[in-house]
Write a protein that holds these residues in place. Structure first.
Motif, PDB file in Angstrom:
ATOM      1  N   ILE A   1     -12.798  12.685  -1.088  1.00 34.64           N
ATOM      2  CA  ILE A   1     -12.025  11.477  -1.355  1.00 34.64           C
ATOM      3  C   ILE A   1     -12.646  10.775  -2.546  1.00 34.64           C
ATOM      4  N   GLY A   2     -11.819  10.377  -3.500  1.00 28.62           N
ATOM      5  CA  GLY A   2     -12.377   9.674  -4.649  1.00 28.62           C
ATOM      6  C   GLY A   2     -11.306   9.309  -5.638  1.00 28.62           C
ATOM      7  N   GLY A   3     -11.686   8.586  -6.686  1.00 26.08           N
ATOM      8  CA  GLY A   3     -10.758   8.243  -7.751  1.00 26.08           C
ATOM      9  C   GLY A   3     -10.420   9.489  -8.548  1.00 26.08           C
ATOM     10  N   PRO A   4      -9.327   9.446  -9.327  1.00 30.26           N
ATOM     11  CA  PRO A   4      -8.928  10.629 -10.106  1.00 30.26           C
ATOM     12  C   PRO A   4     -10.067  11.179 -10.962  1.00 30.26           C
ATOM     13  N   ARG A   5     -10.838  10.287 -11.603  1.00 29.04           N
ATOM     14  CA  ARG A   5     -11.942  10.730 -12.445  1.00 29.04           C
ATOM     15  C   ARG A   5     -13.045  11.407 -11.639  1.00 29.04           C
ATOM     16  N   ASP A   6     -13.389  10.807 -10.484  1.00 29.97           N
ATOM     17  CA  ASP A   6     -14.402  11.415  -9.605  1.00 29.97           C
ATOM     18  C   ASP A   6     -14.005  12.825  -9.219  1.00 29.97           C
ATOM     19  N   ILE A   7     -12.736  12.910  -8.781  1.00 30.11           N
ATOM     20  CA  ILE A   7     -12.255  14.188  -8.272  1.00 30.11           C
ATOM     21  C   ILE A   7     -12.279  15.237  -9.378  1.00 30.11           C
ATOM     22  N   TYR A   8     -11.871  14.824 -10.582  1.00 28.91           N
ATOM     23  CA  TYR A   8     -11.765  15.785 -11.671  1.00 28.91           C
ATOM     24  C   TYR A   8     -13.134  16.120 -12.253  1.00 28.91           C
ATOM     25  N   ASP A   9     -13.938  15.092 -12.525  1.00 30.16           N
ATOM     26  CA  ASP A   9     -15.219  15.324 -13.190  1.00 30.16           C
ATOM     27  C   ASP A   9     -16.332  15.732 -12.240  1.00 30.16           C
ATOM     28  N   THR A  50       0.840  -1.186   0.000  1.00 36.46           N
ATOM     29  CA  THR A  50       0.000   0.000   0.000  1.00 36.46           C
ATOM     30  C   THR A  50       0.882   1.244   0.000  1.00 36.46           C
ATOM     31  N   PHE A  51       0.676   2.133  -0.956  1.00 33.59           N
ATOM     32  CA  PHE A  51       1.448   3.378  -1.018  1.00 33.59           C
ATOM     33  C   PHE A  51       0.569   4.534  -0.560  1.00 33.59           C
ATOM     34  N   ILE A  52       1.077   5.347   0.346  1.00 30.57           N
ATOM     35  CA  ILE A  52       0.394   6.602   0.668  1.00 30.57           C
ATOM     36  C   ILE A  52       1.330   7.722   0.254  1.00 30.57           C
ATOM     37  N   PHE A  53       0.864   8.513  -0.697  1.00 25.56           N
ATOM     38  CA  PHE A  53       1.723   9.458  -1.393  1.00 25.56           C
ATOM     39  C   PHE A  53       1.232  10.872  -1.096  1.00 25.56           C
ATOM     40  N   VAL A  54       2.151  11.732  -0.676  1.00 29.59           N
ATOM     41  CA  VAL A  54       1.776  13.111  -0.389  1.00 29.59           C
ATOM     42  C   VAL A  54       2.317  14.010  -1.486  1.00 29.59           C
ATOM     43  N   THR A  55       1.488  14.876  -2.022  1.00 28.33           N
ATOM     44  CA  THR A  55       1.969  15.801  -3.056  1.00 28.33           C
ATOM     45  C   THR A  55       1.102  17.053  -3.110  1.00 28.33           C
ATOM     46  N   HIS A  56       1.659  18.111  -3.661  1.00 24.61           N
ATOM     47  CA  HIS A  56       0.851  19.301  -3.920  1.00 24.61           C
ATOM     48  C   HIS A  56       0.623  19.452  -5.429  1.00 24.61           C
ATOM     49  N   ASP A  57       1.146  18.454  -6.188  1.00 29.01           N
ATOM     50  CA  ASP A  57       1.081  18.524  -7.635  1.00 29.01           C
ATOM     51  C   ASP A  57      -0.124  17.721  -8.112  1.00 29.01           C
ATOM     52  N   GLN A  58      -1.162  18.409  -8.582  1.00 31.63           N
ATOM     53  CA  GLN A  58      -2.414  17.735  -8.931  1.00 31.63           C
ATOM     54  C   GLN A  58      -2.246  16.770 -10.090  1.00 31.63           C
ATOM     55  N   GLU A  59      -1.340  17.110 -11.024  1.00 33.46           N
ATOM     56  CA  GLU A  59      -1.149  16.232 -12.172  1.00 33.46           C
ATOM     57  C   GLU A  59      -0.542  14.903 -11.738  1.00 33.46           C
ATOM     58  N   GLU A  60       0.463  15.006 -10.819  1.00 29.43           N
ATOM     59  CA  GLU A  60       1.097  13.829 -10.248  1.00 29.43           C
ATOM     60  C   GLU A  60       0.040  12.944  -9.591  1.00 29.43           C
ATOM     61  N   ALA A  61      -0.847  13.577  -8.832  1.00 28.71           N
ATOM     62  CA  ALA A  61      -1.890  12.845  -8.117  1.00 28.71           C
ATOM     63  C   ALA A  61      -2.816  12.139  -9.104  1.00 28.71           C
ATOM     64  N   LEU A  62      -3.220  12.839 -10.159  1.00 36.44           N
ATOM     65  CA  LEU A  62      -4.176  12.265 -11.111  1.00 36.44           C
ATOM     66  C   LEU A  62      -3.573  11.085 -11.873  1.00 36.44           C
ATOM     67  N   THR A  63      -2.298  11.182 -12.241  1.00 38.92           N
ATOM     68  CA  THR A  63      -1.720  10.136 -13.081  1.00 38.92           C
ATOM     69  C   THR A  63      -1.410   8.860 -12.303  1.00 38.92           C
ATOM     70  N   MET A  64      -1.056   8.988 -11.006  1.00 40.75           N
ATOM     71  CA  MET A  64      -0.575   7.799 -10.305  1.00 40.75           C
ATOM     72  C   MET A  64      -1.599   7.115  -9.411  1.00 40.75           C
ATOM     73  N   SER A  65      -2.569   7.865  -8.901  1.00 39.24           N
ATOM     74  CA  SER A  65      -3.336   7.365  -7.768  1.00 39.24           C
ATOM     75  C   SER A  65      -4.476   6.435  -8.146  1.00 39.24           C
ATOM     76  N   ASP A  66      -4.790   5.512  -7.226  1.00 48.26           N
ATOM     77  CA  ASP A  66      -6.057   4.792  -7.287  1.00 48.26           C
ATOM     78  C   ASP A  66      -7.150   5.680  -6.696  1.00 48.26           C
ATOM     79  N   ARG A  67      -6.825   6.287  -5.568  1.00 41.79           N
ATOM     80  CA  ARG A  67      -7.760   7.238  -4.962  1.00 41.79           C
ATOM     81  C   ARG A  67      -6.987   8.441  -4.438  1.00 41.79           C
ATOM     82  N   ILE A  68      -7.690   9.562  -4.355  1.00 45.81           N
ATOM     83  CA  ILE A  68      -7.074  10.808  -3.914  1.00 45.81           C
ATOM     84  C   ILE A  68      -7.914  11.400  -2.798  1.00 45.81           C
ATOM     85  N   ALA A  69      -7.220  11.927  -1.765  1.00 46.09           N
ATOM     86  CA  ALA A  69      -7.926  12.730  -0.773  1.00 46.09           C
ATOM     87  C   ALA A  69      -7.444  14.162  -0.941  1.00 46.09           C
ATOM     88  N   VAL A  70      -8.365  15.069  -1.282  1.00 52.20           N
ATOM     89  CA  VAL A  70      -7.987  16.468  -1.449  1.00 52.20           C
ATOM     90  C   VAL A  70      -8.155  17.162  -0.102  1.00 52.20           C
TER      91      VAL A  70
END
Lengths: 360, 309
Positions: free
Chosen positions: A220-228, A191-211
């Protein structure tokens, strides 16, 4: 359903030095096994505090933290099956590359053969086998990054924490490492927990993102949920580019709503989950989800104020009649002639269900 | 080097000027070293090989007597030779107490320096000031202040007797232990300063990385902090050990004149003893002990572990 890999309940952190600032405000989160989970937010939003709590470097003011159902809250960092890739890498300068990678295993009291074997495998995994006996000061930033990764992965932690590990790398290397990290996560199944301030990095790598922002988890949601389907203005604004359109709820049907725009026209928009909004609201529309057309055809009339060519696409800046601005992005095609030029009266249009009503 | 010289020689001109500037910058330090260090040292060396005059000073008659007397003694009745046990025991006490002082200063100084280095930045200067303030006080006064604490009628004994823990005062003053206490107190800042300097530069994320990789507190201290602040430990040890070995005031005051160290022995020869050559020979011996000890220390301390400490 098995217990989550990491489960936080109402984690709160207020530093004794600054009692007025809530670094983390009752954050609750469940991170599943084998997930690439990203904590995304601007600096000072509490994402690093949350990460450091999971690592054990910070103690929550209140709340609990469990791993697979076991309480972690008061366990010191050296007793947690969790390893960290630090932002500054924090490689031990007095040890060689191989000694750095083997450090965790050595501290766990593993036999020498096993350490040697695992260190070899890890160096293979991050393609650093040639560098085993180098001092950490003699290798490049990208290589240090790989060593830091191998060092954190070598003890086979249940959860790997990554604190903005790519921020010190240059653009090209960062792109490569993004793919590399994703590959490592899939290969190791950790399990990877990744911290970033770069939204593009978050969208390309993550299964789920917490903003996160201001110590709170916003969505909290998948990259598509968060974006759309951004739930609130902050999320829509922080991730990608967004047009904010003032609107009025005309009819609410649960998941969708009929909203009336400033032009008087009505369109169907998505509602945020579990929100019963009425009256004045804000609609978020992504620039690439809208189009421009003849003045009478679209939803929002206005004047084309600027055309900016970006190579892959063109941005049309529109000054709407209600006084707000709107940007439409359209992909370029070869041998295309633009139907409009600067100063033309036009209108902006978007399909039903494209607009997202925001919680403020 | 005229104006018509080919362009290549401009570099030579600049090089020459740079070298002249270097020498000018060095000159004051060189002058001090020459006149205030090498000169006196040479005189001391020469004096150690001359004959003592009756009322101090020297007679210019070369002899090895002083050097002989540093290490050996001749029995006044049967002329048999033996090691000078009085001198050797003073040498031994000096080395022993200096080593113990150094170790004591590390034990007390390390946590202190760590504490200060881990304070918020704006507080550190205040803590360092507290460490340095005693340094602004005369060493004699500081030493007598410690005497006041530990003498038989002093604060500690009075307190202990008042609480009924003891019936008679404990003899602390005028023992080797009191010298040790005094020296640790006096030289502690010399340990804390270099230790703090190297700890302040320590990247504490390395400490966190250690904890993160399953190292306990002791392991982090031994495997990460100590190797990284070793230069500070070495510098501090040298700064404490060297003056301890030649200490004069503290053993004089705290030892009460019957627990001599080399410094006191040397003073005795130049003063009451009126044996300048012996004093000079003892001084050179002290210098030799310091150099041998330092070389041994730096060699062993530098060897441990990989890297260059």
């Amino acid at each position: 359903m098995t217990a989550a890999a990491i489960s936080a309940r109402n984690l709160r952190k207020v530093y004794p030095g600054s009692p007025d600032v809530v670094a983390l405000a009752d954050a609750s989160i469940d991170i599943q096994d084998n997930e690439f989970f990203t904590l995304l937010g601007p600096s000072g939003c509490g994402k690093t505090t949350l990460l450091r709590m999971i690592a054990g470097f910070e103690h929550p003011t209140s709340g609990t933290l469990t791993m697979h159902g076991e309480d972690l809250t008061n366990l010191p960092p050296y007793k947690r099956p969790v390893n960290t890739v630090f932002q500054s890498y924090a490689l031990f300068p007095h040890l060689t590359v191989a000694q750095n990678i083997g450090f965790g295993l050595e501290m766990l009291g593993k036999p020498k053969d096993e350490i040697k074997k695992t260190v070899g495998e890890m160096m293979e995994l991050v393609k650093m086998s040639q560098m085993a006996d180098r001092q950490t000061g003699q290798i490049s930033g990208g290589q240090q990054q790989r060593v830091a990764l191998a060092r954190a992965l070598a003890p086979r932690p249940k959860v790997l924490l990554l604190d903005e590990p790519l921020s010190a790398l240059d653009f090209k290397l960062r792109k490569d490492m993004q793919l590399e990290l994703k590959r490592l996560q899939t290969e190791t199944g950790i399990t990877f927990i990744f911290v970033t301030h770069d939204q593009e990095e978050a969208l390309t790598m993550s299964d789920r993102i917490a903003v996160m922002s201001a110590g709170t988890i916003r969505q909290i949601g998948g990259p598509r949920d968060i974006y759309d389907r951004p739930a609130e203005r902050f999320v829509a604004d922080f991730i990608g580019d967004t047009n904010f359109v003032p609107a009025q709820i005309a009819a609410n049907t649960g998941n969708d709503a009929q909203v009336t725009l400033s032009s008087g026209k009505t369109v169907t928009a998505k509602m945020p989950e579990g929100a019963a909004l009425t009256g004045k609201v804000t609609l978020a529309v992504r620039p690439e989800h809208a189009s421009i057309g003849a003045e009478a055809a679209g939803l929002l009339p206005g004047r084309l104020s600027e055309i900016v060519y970006f190579g892959t696409d063109t941005h049309f800046h529109v000054a709407l009649d209600d006084g707000t601005g709107f940007v439409v992005r359209s992909q370029n095609r070869p041998n295309e002639t633009l139907p409009f030029s600067t100063g033309d009266r036009i209108s902006v249009d978007f399909a039903p269900g494209v607009g997202q009503v925001l919680r403020d | 080097m005229t104006d018509s010289a080919p362009p290549a020689s401009y570099a030579t001109v600049a090089e020459k000027r740079a070298s002249r500037v270097r020498w000018m910058l060095l000159a004051p330090a060189l002058a001090v070293l020459l006149f205030a260090a090498s000169g006196p040292l040479l005189i001391t060396l020469v004096y150690s090989m001359l004959t003592p005059a009756d009322y101090g000073g020297v007679i210019w008659e070369p002899t090895g007597d002083a050097w002989f007397n540093v290490f050996m003694q001749r029995d006044i009745f049967d002329d048999t030779l033996s090691w000078s046990s009085a001198h050797l025991s003073i040498f031994w006490r000096s080395v022993k107490l200096s080593l113990m002082t150094t170790v004591g200063c590390i034990i007390f100084g390390f946590p202190t320096a760590y504490f200060i280095a881990t304070r918020p930045k704006q507080q550190r200067d205040m803590w360092m000031l507290l460490i340095i303030i005693p340094f602004w006080t005369n060493i004699l006064i500081r030493t007598f202040a410690v005497v006041e604490l530990i003498r038989n009628e002093g604060t500690i004994n009075t307190l202990l007797m008042w609480t009924g823990l003891i019936d008679e005062p404990i003899q602390i003053l005028f023992t080797e232990f009191s010298i040790l206490v005094g020296m640790i107190y006096v030289y502690l800042p010399l340990m804390v300063l270099p230790l703090y300097a190297s700890m302040e530069r320590l990247d504490f994320s390395l400490v966190e990385a250690g904890y993160d990789l399953y190292a306990t507190r002791m392991k982090v201290l031994r495997r990460i902090i100590l190797p990284l602040v070793k230069p500070g430990v070495i510098a501090g040890s040298i700064l404490v050990f060297v003056p301890s070995l030649g200490a004069y005031v503290t053993p004089r005051v705290m030892g009460g004149g019957n627990q001599l160290m080399i410094g006191n022995l040397i003073e005795l020869q130049f003063g009451q003893g009126r044996n300048w050559p012996l004093g000079a020979a003892l001084s050179i011996t002290l210098l030799a002990i310091v150099m041998v000890a330092l070389m041994a220390y730096v060699r062993t301390a530098g060897k441990e572990g990989p890297g260059h400490g």
